[in-house]
Design a protein around this motif. Structure first.
Motif, short mmCIF file in Angstrom:
data_model
loop_
_atom_site.label_atom_id
_atom_site.label_comp_id
_atom_site.label_asym_id
_atom_site.label_seq_id
_atom_site.Cartn_x
_atom_site.Cartn_y
_atom_site.Cartn_z
N VAL A 197 0.85 -1.21 0.00
CA VAL A 197 0.00 0.00 0.00
C VAL A 197 0.87 1.25 0.00
O VAL A 197 0.61 2.22 -0.72
N LYS A 198 1.97 1.20 0.79
CA LYS A 198 2.86 2.37 0.87
C LYS A 198 3.48 2.65 -0.50
O LYS A 198 3.60 3.80 -0.93
N MET A 199 3.83 1.56 -1.21
CA MET A 199 4.41 1.74 -2.56
C MET A 199 3.40 2.42 -3.49
O MET A 199 3.74 3.30 -4.29
N GLN A 200 2.14 2.02 -3.37
CA GLN A 200 1.09 2.60 -4.22
C GLN A 200 0.93 4.09 -3.91
O GLN A 200 0.85 4.93 -4.80
N LEU A 201 0.89 4.42 -2.60
CA LEU A 201 0.75 5.83 -2.21
C LEU A 201 1.97 6.64 -2.65
O LEU A 201 1.87 7.78 -3.09
N ALA A 202 3.16 6.00 -2.54
CA ALA A 202 4.41 6.68 -2.94
C ALA A 202 4.37 7.00 -4.43
O ALA A 202 4.79 8.07 -4.87
N SER A 203 3.80 6.05 -5.23
CA SER A 203 3.77 6.32 -6.68
C SER A 203 2.84 7.50 -6.97
O SER A 203 3.11 8.31 -7.85
N PHE A 204 1.75 7.64 -6.21
CA PHE A 204 0.87 8.81 -6.39
C PHE A 204 1.63 10.11 -6.12
O PHE A 204 1.42 11.13 -6.77
N LEU A 205 2.53 10.05 -5.14
CA LEU A 205 3.18 11.28 -4.70
C LEU A 205 4.45 11.60 -5.49
O LEU A 205 4.86 12.75 -5.58
N GLU A 206 5.08 10.54 -6.05
CA GLU A 206 6.40 10.76 -6.64
C GLU A 206 6.43 10.59 -8.15
O GLU A 206 7.34 11.07 -8.82
N ASP A 207 5.43 9.89 -8.73
CA ASP A 207 5.42 9.68 -10.18
C ASP A 207 5.12 11.01 -10.89
O ASP A 207 4.13 11.67 -10.57
N PRO A 208 5.98 11.41 -11.85
CA PRO A 208 5.78 12.71 -12.53
C PRO A 208 4.39 12.85 -13.18
O PRO A 208 3.87 13.96 -13.27
N GLN A 209 3.75 11.74 -13.58
CA GLN A 209 2.44 11.86 -14.25
C GLN A 209 1.37 12.46 -13.34
O GLN A 209 0.36 12.98 -13.79
N TYR A 210 1.61 12.40 -12.01
CA TYR A 210 0.62 12.94 -11.08
C TYR A 210 0.95 14.35 -10.60
O TYR A 210 0.26 14.90 -9.75
N GLN A 211 2.03 14.92 -11.17
CA GLN A 211 2.56 16.19 -10.64
C GLN A 211 1.49 17.29 -10.58
O GLN A 211 1.43 18.05 -9.63
N ASP A 212 0.67 17.38 -11.62
CA ASP A 212 -0.32 18.48 -11.66
C ASP A 212 -1.73 18.02 -11.32
O ASP A 212 -2.70 18.70 -11.66
N GLN A 213 -1.84 16.87 -10.70
CA GLN A 213 -3.18 16.36 -10.37
C GLN A 213 -3.69 16.98 -9.06
O GLN A 213 -3.52 16.44 -7.97
N HIS A 214 -4.32 18.13 -9.18
CA HIS A 214 -4.77 18.88 -8.00
C HIS A 214 -5.70 18.04 -7.11
O HIS A 214 -5.52 17.97 -5.89
N SER A 215 -6.70 17.38 -7.72
CA SER A 215 -7.66 16.62 -6.90
C SER A 215 -7.00 15.43 -6.22
O SER A 215 -7.40 15.02 -5.12
N LEU A 216 -5.96 14.86 -6.85
CA LEU A 216 -5.22 13.77 -6.21
C LEU A 216 -4.52 14.27 -4.95
O LEU A 216 -4.58 13.66 -3.88
#
Length: 751
Positions: free
Chosen positions: A578-597
């Motif tokens: 689960v931590k890896m999944q949350l880390a990918s949300f926070l660190e993967d460049p594709q989510y950089q501008d995802q305000h609602s995320l």
């Protein structure tokens, strides 16, 4: 001479023959100490020689004996007192004896009260109604306000125990009034509990139809009692007895149940402050206790009653056929008369429903055509977000369906709900907005009707229904509260976890992203009580599957559920995934501008952070909040910056109550707060001061820790805070309040 004298005395066995003067005799006997001149001496010296004189003697002696007997042994006197009070010819003496009986023990315990009550009933049986009214009731009346609750309890219990032996007009007037007064005024729960039980017994013996409305008001008054034991007594004794009486009067389904329904309906039209949940509970619980007597009325007034045969093979009633009754008085078999009679009637009932229908069956037609539609209409109007109301109605329908049986549920209840819910593909648009699918009808049907029976086809129906609701609500962009309420109510019972996961898997693999989003949101509601094995085997893989799809909206919807896993699970490998999944949300460049995320992540961190494992909080949550706060400083879109700042403020407020190590405080918590303050200076100057106080409080904590542990920490502390800053901070602290809600309101005004 001696020998002949001795022989003479022994051979004649007689009193001495010489003459004594009476005066000498008297003087001689005066050496025997007697006391016939005292009260007791007089009693002792004249033995009673008839039944009546025995009674008179006991009447004279008992008042003197009682005070001298140990308190713990006084009940030994009860038979003597009662027997004398029964048979004594003098009314005044009888009154004194009964007074002694009621005052025998200062504070009688349960066993002693039972003994006195047993005596009262024996007395009543022996002397008849007129003397009970004239002699026993005044003793009760006298003690109605006694200072000891045990004595008032004796009065309350006596009123019930004596009910069968009183003149009927006294039962429904004086005794009813005494009990009514005690119910309204007595401060002791145990006394009011006894009052309610006695009222139930009185209801069993009243035959004056004019007392119906008084009985109804007493039922409502006692149901509203603050004490749980009193309310339990109402359900166990009073309501079943009152229902039995209204059945005799023929008004159970024409007056009593409609009055309760009318009161429930009135609750929905009253008050600007929403529904009074306590009153709803009172009325609905009363209605629930009336289900067994209502079913008995339906059976006893059925077309087949003349065909009942009690000989031959009557199958035993299954143990699970009826819900467990609250007391023997709520057992349908007791109401009907016997298990054999009930079993014979049930056989004919099921056959009639399946093959012959309801023609001419007036009581059942009332249930189908009046009661059910009215209940379903009420259900459609209650607030779906009130879990209490949903739970109450759900329990009611469950008991109703279980009592009336499977055939009735399938042929009479389900069709009425299905007619209203009308789930079909072409109905998707129609249910948008204010449709019935967004109402409490959905969770109450799902959890109160569809869970009643547990065969394979029943479970399939429930799964199919929840899948249809999830699809329809999602595709029509309708609010999800009705689905959430169904999941919360069912999820409270681990028996349904597998079933709910089956429903959610249907959503996980659905072709529409809208349905997948909804499925993701529902996981959070059921994870808390779920076994770790099930989370590991079914829930986590489903959530990770949802994250592998192309839509960001679906991935974002999984975040609250991942957060709940971090908060509730202990299994290391699962937490790591689960931590890896949350880390990918926070660190993967594709989510950089995802305000609602980012909004969802911060909201979830604020919710689960305080209860999560400290290491996860220190090494993951706080460093990432710091990064998000820093990034927000350079956010150029003001609305987005305000949103994130508000959410960060909520999260930091929640986390500030946790123990945070000095290193994390210095490296992440404080720098994050300072970044947030930088945003506040521009966005909300009037709230910047709250953050300043939070920062200074943290700085003081660090300094104080450094003072108590001078080795190597002084440099950090002194670089953070000076003495003057500390003084200023302490003077300001008294005036400040930390409130995320207040801050959000300020932003609302700025917009």
């Amino acid at each position: 001479e001696e020998a002949s004298l001795g022989m003479n005395c022994s051979s004649v066995n007689c009193p001495v023959t010489w003459k004594l003067s009476p005066a000498f005799q008297q003087a001689l006997l005066s050496f025997c100490r007697m006391c016939s001149d005292s009260r007791l001496g007089a009693e002792v010296s004249r033995i009673a020689d008839s039944e009546e004189s025995v009674m008179l003697m006991l009447g004279r002696c008992l008042p003197h004996i009682v005070p001298n007997v140990l308190l713990a042994k006084r009940e030994e006197l009860i038979p003597l007192i009662l027997c004398t009070a029964c048979l004594h010819p003098e009314p005044k003496e009888r009154d004194q004896l009964l007074h002694i009986l009621f005052n025998l023990i200062k504070r009688p315990d349960d066993e002693q009260r039972q003994m006195i009550l047993t005596g009262c009933v024996a007395f009543a049986r022996h002397v008849g109604p007129t003397r009970v009214e004239a002699e026993l009731l005044p003793q009760c009346w006298e003690q109605i306000n006694h200072k000891y609750p045990e004595r008032r309890l004796l009065v309350a219990e006596s009123c019930g125990a004596l009910a069968p032996y009183l003149p009927k007009e006294i039962r429904s007037s004086l005794v009813l009034s005494m009990l009514q007064q005690m119910l309204a005024e007595d401060k002791a729960d145990m006394v009011r509990e006894a009052v309610v039980k006695s009222l139930g017994i009185i209801m069993g013996y009243i035959d004056d139809p004019d007392k119906y409305s008084q009985g109804f008001e007493l039922m409502l008054l006692s149901l509203g009692d603050p004490s749980e034991r009193v309310v339990n007594a109402v359900h166990q004794v009073f309501i079943p007895a009152f229902a039995a009486w209204t059945t005799e009067l023929g008004t159970l389904h024409t007056s009593l149940i409609p009055s309760l329904l009318a009161r429930i309906e009135k609750l929905h039209t009253q008050g600007e402050h929403g529904l009074d949940e306590h009153k709803l509970h009172v009325f609905l619980s009363a209605l629930q206790s009336l289900i067994p007597p209502l079913f008995a009325v339906v059976l006893q007034n059925a077309p087949f009653t003349s065909r009942v045969k009690l000989h031959g093979d009557i199958p035993a009633i299954e143990v699970t056929r009826f819900p467990r009754p609250a007391s023997p008085l709520q057992d349908v078999a007791t109401i009907i008369g016997s298990r054999e009679m009930l079993s014979a009637l049930l056989q004919l009932y099921d056959h009639q429903l399946e093959h012959e229908g309801t023609t001419g069956w007036e009581s059942l037609l009332w249930v189908v055509n009046q009661l059910l539609p009215q209940l379903i209409e009420i259900v459609g109007r209650i607030n779906v977000t009130s879990s209490t109301c949903v739970h109450e109605f759900s329990r009611f329908f469950w008991r109703f369906c279980r009592t009336f049986g499977k055939i009735f549920t399938n042929t009479k209840v389900k069709p009425q709900f299905q007619e209203i819910l009308r789930l079909s593909e072409e109905n998707v648009d129609a249910s948008a907005g204010n449709g019935i699918l967004t109402k409490a009808t959905v969770p109450i049907y799902a959890t109160g009707v569809l869970t009643c029976y547990n065969q394979e086809e029943d479970r399939k129906l429930l799964v199919g229904f929840l899948e249809d609701v999830m699809t329809t609500l999602s595709l029509s962009h309708a609010p999800l509260d009705s689905l959430k309420a169904s999941f919360v109510e069912l999820g409270a019972n681990p028996v349904y976890h597998e079933l709910l996961l089956t429903v959610l898997w249907y959503g996980v693999v659905h072709t529409s992203a809208l349905v997948r989003c909804t499925a993701a949101r529902m996981f959070e509601l059921i994870l808390r009580g779920m076994s770790e094995a099930l989370v590991d085997r079914r829930a986590a893989p489903a959530l990770i599957t949802l994250c592998s799809g192309p839509e960001f909206s679906v991935r974002i919807s999984t975040i609250p559920a991942f957060g709940t896993i971090m908060e509730t699970v202990t299994q290391k490998e699962l937490l790591e995934r689960v931590k890896m999944q949350l880390a990918s949300f926070l660190e993967d460049p594709q989510y950089q501008d995802q305000h609602s995320l980012h909004m969802e992540i911060i909201r979830t961190f604020g919710r689960v952070g305080p209860n999560a494992e400290p290491r996860f909080r220190d090494e993951f949550v706080l460093p990432h909040l710091h990064k998000l706060a820093l990034a927000n400083n350079s956010q150029s879109v003001e609305n987005k910056r305000i949103d994130i700042a508000t959410q960060l403020f909520e999260a930091y407020s929640a986390l500030s109550c946790c123990f945070i190590s000095e290193e994390v405080m210095v490296n992440h918590f404080l720098p994050g707060l300072r970044c947030l303050r930088a945003d506040m200076e521009q966005l909300s100057p009037e709230h910047e001061v709250i953050l300043s106080s939070m920062i200074k409080e943290c700085e003081i904590k660090v300094e104080n820790r450094a003072m108590s542990d001078p080795q190597g920490s002084m440099s950090i502390a002194s670089s953070l805070v000076g003495e003057d800053a500390k003084t200023k901070f302490l003077s300001k602290m008294g005036q400040l309040t930390t409130s995320g809600a207040m801050l959000a309101n300020v932003f609302q005004r700025k917009k």
